[in-house]
Design a protein around this motif. Structure first.
Motif: not given
Length: 451
Positions: A18-26, A110-114
């Motif tokens: 949830k923290w990694s995907f800031a900017g998305y609705e998780v 970082d990797t999973i964000q990409i």
């Protein structure tokens, strides 16, 4: 806001993602039933799926079943499977079932964000392409997004339902026959024959009888009356490829046919009315030939009531990669292979190559690469192409592209310095071996041996 579904029964992993995907609705789910319920309710574009789900978290059975159900309900959804660091076998199984990509724990933000960003972009691109196809399906066989090919396609679309004589201009291998067939298939004559003849491939003394047909006894060997290509195209479309190679002596007879819409077979005396559309193509400089008096000026104006210039592949920006992916899907089906895509090196090599043979050259290289490739992704070597690994467009401002380029280059350099020892490579890069493996998988660097 773009939606991501995270399927994982570990609350710690859920919080981290949830923290990694800031900017998305998780959106979260912890098992197969809740995952399917959330999929139906929110229709996320991207799903991250832990293969170890209850009631059998120690194995991948439930995760695989969830993957299959997700793809059955929403086949366009991009699923990124998450596995343990020693479970590459199940990750590859998931890819074969249709997962977009995989990632091995431990989670690196970082990797999973990409990975998610790439998956989201691909979903949106495919959705846009489907929308464009639904809105303007007329030139669906003409593949490309560059302005030059779109301009040619729009011109072809506008003339498709007319009978105007059309001249297609362009280098060999640019797809002139594809344009001609697309014009025919979206014309009022689409249910009738499309007859093609290559004026350069037939000897001069035979071309006239091939085009106009002949009567029995017209010459030695003429044992029966035979209609020509023009006649067999009745009510349909005649495609004269490489008309610039038509002998000057035959051009006068072709001009009369185009003006009067009647033909006479070789050895015949009666006129036969013909109702067809004529599309011509050539790679030659017809105006130059007219000036040199090797092509009739009046015939040039008759066949070129409207002209369409088809650009060479080297002038079509990033269309080469789009075409390559289309052909890869075709050849996978034809040869029963399961190549997933292209390595970073292959994409760079295709982008840098000048393609003197245009689309035909690309098709030939891809066909052999699909057959010869040993990994899941085609390498530059499979295409028999080389690339400058240091080349990065000076116009590139996208931070993701810059980072990917830098990371992949650093991995290759460290791999060579470490003499292909993976532990030493990871040490030089300052990462763990699982993280190194994940990066190699992410950039499809199949030529680096991870065993």
């Amino acid at each position: 806001m773009e939606k991501i579904l995270v399927v994982d029964d570990d609350l710690g992993i859920q919080k981290q993602l949830k923290w990694s995907f800031a900017g998305y609705e998780v959106i979260f789910a912890e098992d197969r039933a809740s995952a399917i319920a959330q999929l139906r309710r929110f229709e996320p574009k991207v799903v991250t799926l832990d293969l170890g789900l209850p009631p059998d978290p120690a194995n991948a059975t439930e995760g695989m079943a969830t993957l299959e159900e997700i793809l059955e309900l929403a086949p366009q959804t991009k699923v990124i499977v998450v596995t343990g660091n020693n479970d590459k076998k199940n990750a590859l199984r998931a890819i074969n079932l249709g997962a977009y990509d995989f990632y091995q724990k431990p989670i690196d933000s970082d990797t999973i964000q990409i990975l998610v960003s790439r998956a989201m972009n691909l979903f949106n691109l495919e959705m846009e392409n489907r929308h464009l196809a639904a809105v303007a399906p007329s030139m669906d066989k003409i593949i490309g997004q560059s302005e030059s090919i779109l301009a040619a396609s729009r011109k072809a679309e506008r003339i498709a339902q007319t009978d105007i004589s059309t001249l297609l201009l362009g280098e060999s291998g640019t797809g002139k026959e594809v344009f001609a067939r697309s014009i025919h298939e979206h014309s009022l004559r689409k249910d009738k024959a499309f007859v093609a003849i290559n004026c350069a491939s037939i000897p001069e003394n035979l071309l006239e009888s091939e085009l106009f047909g002949y009567e029995k006894g017209a010459f030695t060997g003429a044992n029966k009356t035979t209609p020509g290509k023009i006649e067999t195209a009745q009510n349909g479309t005649l495609f004269l490829d490489e008309i610039g190679d038509m002998p000057i002596g035959l051009q006068a007879k072709m001009l009369r046919f185009l003006q009067e819409r009647v033909i006479e077979r070789v050895g015949g005396r009666s006129e036969i009315p013909v109702d067809i559309r004529v599309i011509c193509a050539t790679h030659r400089d017809i105006p130059g030939m007219v000036a040199e008096q090797t092509f009739r000026e009046d015939l040039y104006y008759r066949i070129g009531e409207i002209s369409i210039l088809i650009p060479p592949l080297r002038e079509r920006n990033n269309d080469v990669v789009l075409l390559a992916r289309t052909f890869l899907a075709q050849y996978n089906e034809e040869f029963k292979t399961k190549i997933k895509g292209f390595s970073e090196g292959a994409i760079k090599a295709m982008s840098q190559h000048k393609w003197p043979g245009n689309i035909r050259e690309l098709q030939n290289k891809l066909k052999s690469a699909v057959i010869m490739a040993e990994g899941t992704h085609i390498q530059a070597e499979d295409l028999n192409l080389t690339f400058n690994n240091d080349a990065l467009s000076i116009d590139t401002l996208n931070l993701r592209e810059v980072r990917e380029h830098a990371e992949s280059r650093a991995i290759r350099n460290a791999y060579q310095i470490a003499e292909r020892n993976m532990s030493r490579t990871a040490e030089l890069l300052g990462v763990t071996r699982p993280t190194l493996y994940s990066l190699i998988d992410k950039y499809h660097m199949d030529d680096i041996k991870t065993g």
